[in-house]
Every structure is written in C-alpha cells, then in structure tokens.
Design a protein around this motif. Structure first.
Motif, PDB file in Angstrom:
ATOM      1  N   GLN A 214      50.206  34.865  34.858  1.00  0.00           N
ATOM      2  CA  GLN A 214      49.030  34.966  33.835  1.00  0.00           C
ATOM      3  C   GLN A 214      48.167  36.123  33.951  1.00  0.00           C
ATOM      4  O   GLN A 214      47.756  36.909  33.062  1.00  0.00           O
ATOM      5  CB  GLN A 214      48.157  33.735  34.066  1.00  0.00           C
ATOM      6  CG  GLN A 214      48.992  32.367  33.947  1.00  0.00           C
ATOM      7  CD  GLN A 214      48.915  32.131  32.379  1.00  0.00           C
ATOM      8  OE1 GLN A 214      48.562  33.024  31.660  1.00  0.00           O
ATOM      9  NE2 GLN A 214      49.817  30.904  31.803  1.00  0.00           N
ATOM     10  N   ALA A 215      47.956  36.577  35.206  1.00  0.00           N
ATOM     11  CA  ALA A 215      47.023  37.913  35.491  1.00  0.00           C
ATOM     12  C   ALA A 215      47.778  39.200  35.552  1.00  0.00           C
ATOM     13  O   ALA A 215      48.904  39.329  35.609  1.00  0.00           O
ATOM     14  CB  ALA A 215      46.200  37.506  36.587  1.00  0.00           C
ATOM     15  N   PRO A 216      47.150  40.272  35.409  1.00  0.00           N
ATOM     16  CA  PRO A 216      47.668  41.562  35.701  1.00  0.00           C
ATOM     17  C   PRO A 216      48.435  41.432  37.053  1.00  0.00           C
ATOM     18  O   PRO A 216      47.795  40.888  37.948  1.00  0.00           O
ATOM     19  CB  PRO A 216      46.368  42.567  35.529  1.00  0.00           C
ATOM     20  CG  PRO A 216      45.681  41.819  34.871  1.00  0.00           C
ATOM     21  CD  PRO A 216      45.656  40.325  35.148  1.00  0.00           C
ATOM     22  N   THR A 217      49.281  42.445  37.202  1.00  0.00           N
ATOM     23  CA  THR A 217      50.385  42.412  38.408  1.00  0.00           C
ATOM     24  C   THR A 217      49.432  42.938  39.529  1.00  0.00           C
ATOM     25  O   THR A 217      48.401  43.888  39.290  1.00  0.00           O
ATOM     26  CB  THR A 217      51.164  43.317  38.192  1.00  0.00           C
ATOM     27  OG1 THR A 217      52.144  42.793  37.584  1.00  0.00           O
ATOM     28  CG2 THR A 217      52.255  43.427  39.734  1.00  0.00           C
ATOM     29  N   GLY A 218      49.069  42.413  40.748  1.00  0.00           N
ATOM     30  CA  GLY A 218      48.291  42.912  41.878  1.00  0.00           C
ATOM     31  C   GLY A 218      48.481  42.017  43.057  1.00  0.00           C
ATOM     32  O   GLY A 218      49.262  40.865  42.946  1.00  0.00           O
ATOM     33  N   THR A 219      47.820  42.293  44.165  1.00  0.00           N
ATOM     34  CA  THR A 219      47.811  41.751  45.251  1.00  0.00           C
ATOM     35  C   THR A 219      46.477  40.957  45.515  1.00  0.00           C
ATOM     36  O   THR A 219      45.432  41.566  45.519  1.00  0.00           O
ATOM     37  CB  THR A 219      47.931  42.672  46.553  1.00  0.00           C
ATOM     38  OG1 THR A 219      49.237  43.481  46.558  1.00  0.00           O
ATOM     39  CG2 THR A 219      48.034  41.943  48.039  1.00  0.00           C
ATOM     40  N   TRP A 220      46.454  39.580  45.111  1.00  0.00           N
ATOM     41  CA  TRP A 220      45.310  38.987  44.941  1.00  0.00           C
ATOM     42  C   TRP A 220      44.782  38.161  46.308  1.00  0.00           C
ATOM     43  O   TRP A 220      45.427  37.905  47.117  1.00  0.00           O
ATOM     44  CB  TRP A 220      45.788  37.767  43.989  1.00  0.00           C
ATOM     45  CG  TRP A 220      46.032  38.261  42.553  1.00  0.00           C
ATOM     46  CD1 TRP A 220      47.400  38.232  42.157  1.00  0.00           C
ATOM     47  CD2 TRP A 220      45.501  38.952  41.524  1.00  0.00           C
ATOM     48  NE1 TRP A 220      47.480  38.974  41.066  1.00  0.00           N
ATOM     49  CE2 TRP A 220      46.416  39.453  40.815  1.00  0.00           C
ATOM     50  CE3 TRP A 220      44.206  39.242  41.489  1.00  0.00           C
ATOM     51  CZ2 TRP A 220      45.997  40.050  39.522  1.00  0.00           C
ATOM     52  CZ3 TRP A 220      43.593  40.025  40.499  1.00  0.00           C
ATOM     53  CH2 TRP A 220      44.531  40.346  39.583  1.00  0.00           C
TER      54      TRP A 220
END
Length: 204
Positions: A18-24
């Motif tokens: 659902q969210a932008p690609t990243g290391t959350w």
C-alpha cells in the motif's frame, strides 16, 4: 515467531502493498483503518487518510523509532532515536516537537490520544496525561525496547533489552517487574488491559 493458528483465514491471509517502497521502521492505524501512519528507516514519515490508497510525505530527515495513533487517527505521536518526540493533532497536517534529545525507542497512546507513553533506551519511561503538553519521567534507567497501552492508558507494559518486562496499572506512575530476563522485542495490550502479550528476539 507468529503463529497463524486461530487467525481468521489461517495461512491464507493476504497482504497488499500500500505504501511507497521503503524499509519501514514503524506503523500505526486508526480504529476503523481509515487513517494510517508509516515511518521509514531512511527518515521519511507518511500518512494516509484513505485506508492506505494514497500516501502523503509529512516529515523527513529523522531516525524514526516508533509511532502511535489515537483511535480516530487525528492524534499521532512519533519518536526518534537521538532526537525529539513529534506530535500532530490533526492527522499529520502539522507537527510540533518537544525539544528533547533522547534515544527514544518506542511510543504508545491511549485511544483518545491524551495519555501518552514513550521509552528512552538506557533512559527512563516518560508519560503524559494531557496529550503531550507535559511529560513526567518514570521508573529507572533501563534498556527499554518496547511499550504498549490499554485503551484508557491505565495498563502499560514495557519490555527491556536483556532484562524483565515491566507492567504498570496506574497510568505509568509505578512499575512492577514481570517474567524473566529476555531480549523483549515487541508488546501488545488488549483494550481492557486484561491481556498482555510480548515477543522475544530469537525466542518465543
């Protein structure tokens, strides 16, 4: 470790990006799932007000360690490792910080967003009864790693890195050690505070 036994759908639970690609680093969601907040390990903090379909970048350049959200999604508390606590009262549209500089490791919130708790690694536990306006240091300096709150903020459970769990039943004023020394990684508390859960790094 997470067991899917007893969960709705068991092993067939489906997940949708659902969210932008990243290391959350941390996420939180409102009671109805409409409002969401996600903090990235690369320094960005995003919010969504449409169940995650669209995301808006709100803050950048911080080492985020935790986020917490009120049940209506309007009050958001975000912690940074080596910086300040950030607070929004309008769903992430605007933010203020408390001016602190601590190794904040985790945050939690009551359902109404008024009773807040934040843990500082190798520091103390801090509580606020008024939505973040005033903060009071509680308990002793410990390697605090995680913290969770009941819906009314009365029952709190906090985990340490290599020591015991600590439980408070008076809004964080006093704390009682529970369980054995472990590398506690995550905690959760039921809305009524009667059930408390904790996970161990490389453990159960």
């Amino acid at each position: 470790r997470i067991s899917t036994l007893g969960l709705p759908g068991g092993n067939t639970v489906a997940w949708t990006p659902q969210a932008p690609t990243g290391t959350w680093a941390a996420t939180a969601v409102s009671a109805d799932g409409t409002r969401q907040v996600a903090a990235s390990a690369s320094g960005e903090l995003y919010t969504s007000n449409d169940t995650g379909s669209q995301w808006t970048l709100r803050l950048v350049g911080q080492t985020w360690s935790g986020v917490a959200m009120s049940s209506d999604g309007l009050r958001i508390l975000a912690s940074t490792n080596g910086g300040a606590l950030y607070l929004s009262t309008n769903g992430g549209l605007s933010w203020s910080d408390d001016g602190s500089s601590r190794a904040w490791s985790a945050v939690a919130s009551s359902a109404d967003g008024q009773r807040l708790v934040a843990t500082a690694y190798l520091g103390q536990i801090w509580t606020s009864p008024d939505g973040g306006t005033n903060w009071t240091a509680r308990d002793s300096n410990r390697a605090w790693r995680t913290v969770s709150s009941s819906a009314d903020g009365r029952v709190l459970v906090a985990g340490t890195n290599g020591a015991q769990l600590y439980v408070s039943t008076d809004f964080g004023v006093t704390w009682t050690p529970r369980a054995s020394a472990q590398f506690w990684w995550g905690t959760a508390v039921s809305a009524d505070g009667q059930r408390q859960y904790a996970t161990v790094d490389t453990g159960a």
